[in-house]
Scaffold this motif. Structure first.
Motif, PDB file in Angstrom:
ATOM      1  N   GLN A  77       0.828  -1.208   0.000  1.00  0.00           N
ATOM      2  CA  GLN A  77       0.000   0.000   0.000  1.00  0.00           C
ATOM      3  C   GLN A  77       0.859   1.253   0.000  1.00  0.00           C
ATOM      4  O   GLN A  77       0.558   2.225  -0.692  1.00  0.00           O
ATOM      5  CB  GLN A  77      -0.946  -0.018   1.200  1.00  0.00           C
ATOM      6  CG  GLN A  77      -2.023  -1.064   1.070  1.00  0.00           C
ATOM      7  CD  GLN A  77      -2.859  -1.202   2.331  1.00  0.00           C
ATOM      8  OE1 GLN A  77      -2.463  -0.787   3.414  1.00  0.00           O
ATOM      9  NE2 GLN A  77      -4.030  -1.802   2.179  1.00  0.00           N
ATOM     10  N   SER A  78       1.937   1.232   0.760  1.00  0.00           N
ATOM     11  CA  SER A  78       2.850   2.368   0.806  1.00  0.00           C
ATOM     12  C   SER A  78       3.491   2.602  -0.559  1.00  0.00           C
ATOM     13  O   SER A  78       3.553   3.730  -1.046  1.00  0.00           O
ATOM     14  CB  SER A  78       3.926   2.139   1.861  1.00  0.00           C
ATOM     15  OG  SER A  78       4.855   3.192   1.864  1.00  0.00           O
ATOM     16  N   ARG A  79       3.959   1.530  -1.186  1.00  0.00           N
ATOM     17  CA  ARG A  79       4.586   1.645  -2.512  1.00  0.00           C
ATOM     18  C   ARG A  79       3.584   2.129  -3.558  1.00  0.00           C
ATOM     19  O   ARG A  79       3.917   2.927  -4.425  1.00  0.00           O
ATOM     20  CB  ARG A  79       5.172   0.294  -2.950  1.00  0.00           C
ATOM     21  CG  ARG A  79       6.296  -0.213  -2.087  1.00  0.00           C
ATOM     22  CD  ARG A  79       7.605   0.446  -2.464  1.00  0.00           C
ATOM     23  NE  ARG A  79       8.694  -0.111  -1.678  1.00  0.00           N
ATOM     24  CZ  ARG A  79       9.824  -0.544  -2.185  1.00  0.00           C
ATOM     25  NH1 ARG A  79      10.034  -0.510  -3.477  1.00  0.00           N
ATOM     26  NH2 ARG A  79      10.764  -1.005  -1.396  1.00  0.00           N
ATOM     27  N   ILE A  80       2.351   1.651  -3.487  1.00  0.00           N
ATOM     28  CA  ILE A  80       1.309   2.083  -4.422  1.00  0.00           C
ATOM     29  C   ILE A  80       1.025   3.569  -4.231  1.00  0.00           C
ATOM     30  O   ILE A  80       0.908   4.319  -5.205  1.00  0.00           O
ATOM     31  CB  ILE A  80       0.033   1.240  -4.258  1.00  0.00           C
ATOM     32  CG1 ILE A  80       0.284  -0.187  -4.753  1.00  0.00           C
ATOM     33  CG2 ILE A  80      -1.139   1.869  -5.008  1.00  0.00           C
ATOM     34  CD1 ILE A  80      -0.822  -1.169  -4.403  1.00  0.00           C
ATOM     35  N   ALA A  81       0.927   4.008  -2.984  1.00  0.00           N
ATOM     36  CA  ALA A  81       0.672   5.422  -2.701  1.00  0.00           C
ATOM     37  C   ALA A  81       1.784   6.300  -3.275  1.00  0.00           C
ATOM     38  O   ALA A  81       1.513   7.342  -3.885  1.00  0.00           O
ATOM     39  CB  ALA A  81       0.540   5.645  -1.194  1.00  0.00           C
ATOM     40  N   GLN A  82       3.031   5.880  -3.112  1.00  0.00           N
ATOM     41  CA  GLN A  82       4.160   6.634  -3.652  1.00  0.00           C
ATOM     42  C   GLN A  82       4.117   6.658  -5.183  1.00  0.00           C
ATOM     43  O   GLN A  82       4.361   7.693  -5.803  1.00  0.00           O
ATOM     44  CB  GLN A  82       5.481   6.030  -3.181  1.00  0.00           C
ATOM     45  CG  GLN A  82       5.730   6.212  -1.697  1.00  0.00           C
ATOM     46  CD  GLN A  82       6.911   5.396  -1.203  1.00  0.00           C
ATOM     47  OE1 GLN A  82       7.615   4.748  -1.976  1.00  0.00           O
ATOM     48  NE2 GLN A  82       7.128   5.403   0.109  1.00  0.00           N
ATOM     49  N   ALA A  83       3.791   5.511  -5.790  1.00  0.00           N
ATOM     50  CA  ALA A  83       3.715   5.441  -7.252  1.00  0.00           C
ATOM     51  C   ALA A  83       2.604   6.336  -7.789  1.00  0.00           C
ATOM     52  O   ALA A  83       2.781   7.031  -8.790  1.00  0.00           O
ATOM     53  CB  ALA A  83       3.506   3.989  -7.695  1.00  0.00           C
ATOM     54  N   LEU A  84       1.461   6.340  -7.107  1.00  0.00           N
ATOM     55  CA  LEU A  84       0.354   7.202  -7.540  1.00  0.00           C
ATOM     56  C   LEU A  84       0.713   8.675  -7.417  1.00  0.00           C
ATOM     57  O   LEU A  84       0.338   9.491  -8.253  1.00  0.00           O
ATOM     58  CB  LEU A  84      -0.908   6.890  -6.742  1.00  0.00           C
ATOM     59  CG  LEU A  84      -1.640   5.628  -7.150  1.00  0.00           C
ATOM     60  CD1 LEU A  84      -2.762   5.325  -6.161  1.00  0.00           C
ATOM     61  CD2 LEU A  84      -2.190   5.739  -8.565  1.00  0.00           C
ATOM     62  N   GLN A  85       1.448   9.019  -6.375  1.00  0.00           N
ATOM     63  CA  GLN A  85       1.873  10.404  -6.211  1.00  0.00           C
ATOM     64  C   GLN A  85       2.772  10.813  -7.372  1.00  0.00           C
ATOM     65  O   GLN A  85       2.612  11.888  -7.937  1.00  0.00           O
ATOM     66  CB  GLN A  85       2.600  10.586  -4.881  1.00  0.00           C
ATOM     67  CG  GLN A  85       2.961  12.028  -4.602  1.00  0.00           C
ATOM     68  CD  GLN A  85       3.627  12.213  -3.261  1.00  0.00           C
ATOM     69  OE1 GLN A  85       4.117  11.261  -2.659  1.00  0.00           O
ATOM     70  NE2 GLN A  85       3.664  13.431  -2.783  1.00  0.00           N
ATOM     71  N   ARG A  86       3.694   9.963  -7.754  1.00  0.00           N
ATOM     72  CA  ARG A  86       4.572  10.254  -8.901  1.00  0.00           C
ATOM     73  C   ARG A  86       3.776  10.310 -10.192  1.00  0.00           C
ATOM     74  O   ARG A  86       4.015  11.155 -11.044  1.00  0.00           O
ATOM     75  CB  ARG A  86       5.667   9.196  -9.005  1.00  0.00           C
ATOM     76  CG  ARG A  86       6.691   9.325  -7.935  1.00  0.00           C
ATOM     77  CD  ARG A  86       7.788   8.302  -8.090  1.00  0.00           C
ATOM     78  NE  ARG A  86       8.746   8.445  -7.015  1.00  0.00           N
ATOM     79  CZ  ARG A  86       9.419   7.456  -6.484  1.00  0.00           C
ATOM     80  NH1 ARG A  86       9.254   6.236  -6.924  1.00  0.00           N
ATOM     81  NH2 ARG A  86      10.268   7.673  -5.508  1.00  0.00           N
ATOM     82  N   GLN A  87       2.830   9.401 -10.330  1.00  0.00           N
ATOM     83  CA  GLN A  87       2.006   9.340 -11.532  1.00  0.00           C
ATOM     84  C   GLN A  87       1.217  10.645 -11.707  1.00  0.00           C
ATOM     85  O   GLN A  87       1.026  11.114 -12.824  1.00  0.00           O
ATOM     86  CB  GLN A  87       1.044   8.147 -11.433  1.00  0.00           C
ATOM     87  CG  GLN A  87       0.157   7.942 -12.632  1.00  0.00           C
ATOM     88  CD  GLN A  87      -0.568   6.612 -12.558  1.00  0.00           C
ATOM     89  OE1 GLN A  87       0.080   5.582 -12.402  1.00  0.00           O
ATOM     90  NE2 GLN A  87      -1.869   6.634 -12.659  1.00  0.00           N
ATOM     91  N   ARG A  88       0.774  11.210 -10.610  1.00  0.00           N
ATOM     92  CA  ARG A  88      -0.015  12.442 -10.652  1.00  0.00           C
ATOM     93  C   ARG A  88       0.863  13.692 -10.661  1.00  0.00           C
ATOM     94  O   ARG A  88       0.357  14.801 -10.552  1.00  0.00           O
ATOM     95  CB  ARG A  88      -0.964  12.476  -9.460  1.00  0.00           C
ATOM     96  CG  ARG A  88      -2.015  11.384  -9.568  1.00  0.00           C
ATOM     97  CD  ARG A  88      -2.912  11.350  -8.363  1.00  0.00           C
ATOM     98  NE  ARG A  88      -3.897  10.296  -8.520  1.00  0.00           N
ATOM     99  CZ  ARG A  88      -4.354   9.544  -7.548  1.00  0.00           C
ATOM    100  NH1 ARG A  88      -3.919   9.724  -6.318  1.00  0.00           N
ATOM    101  NH2 ARG A  88      -5.243   8.610  -7.776  1.00  0.00           N
ATOM    102  N   GLY A  89       2.180  13.491 -10.752  1.00  0.00           N
ATOM    103  CA  GLY A  89       3.081  14.627 -10.853  1.00  0.00           C
ATOM    104  C   GLY A  89       3.611  15.134  -9.537  1.00  0.00           C
ATOM    105  O   GLY A  89       4.130  16.234  -9.453  1.00  0.00           O
ATOM    106  N   GLY A  90       3.520  14.315  -8.488  1.00  0.00           N
ATOM    107  CA  GLY A  90       4.010  14.711  -7.172  1.00  0.00           C
ATOM    108  C   GLY A  90       5.519  14.624  -7.080  1.00  0.00           C
ATOM    109  O   GLY A  90       6.214  14.276  -8.033  1.00  0.00           O
TER     110      GLY A  90
END
Length: 93
Positions: A77-90
């Motif tokens: 879940q932590s890795r997915i959250a980080q990946a989604l943040q990068r995906q959204r331009g974070g």
């Protein structure tokens, strides 16, 4: 230890917020196009994938999926959250 606990708690809040942010889309799958293991954009969406809850996770190479599969649910879940943040331009890690 405290840093890891805080990171996992933040990831849990992020994922819980993502679930409740769009109640009309509760049954939809969110596609993760950033590799949760290496943080790179996935260019081949026909490669290895994994499903965690309502997230369909794509990997940048065949070696990342087995490494991801060995993680605990909280770590995934932590890795997915980080990946989604990068995906959204974070920000990057």
């Amino acid at each position: 230890m405290l840093k890891m606990t805080l990171a996992l708690a933040a990831a849990g809040v992020f994922l819980a917020g993502a679930v409740h942010a769009r109640p009309k889309e509760a049954g939809r799958v969110t596609v993760v196009k950033v590799c949760p293991m290496k943080g790179s954009k996935v260019t081949n969406l026909s490669g290895p994938t994994s499903t965690v809850g309502r997230f369909r996770v794509h990997f940048c190479c065949p070696g990342c999926k087995p490494s991801f599969d060995r993680l605990s649910v909280a770590q995934k879940q932590s890795r997915i959250a980080q990946a989604l943040q990068r995906q959204r331009g974070g920000k990057r890690g």
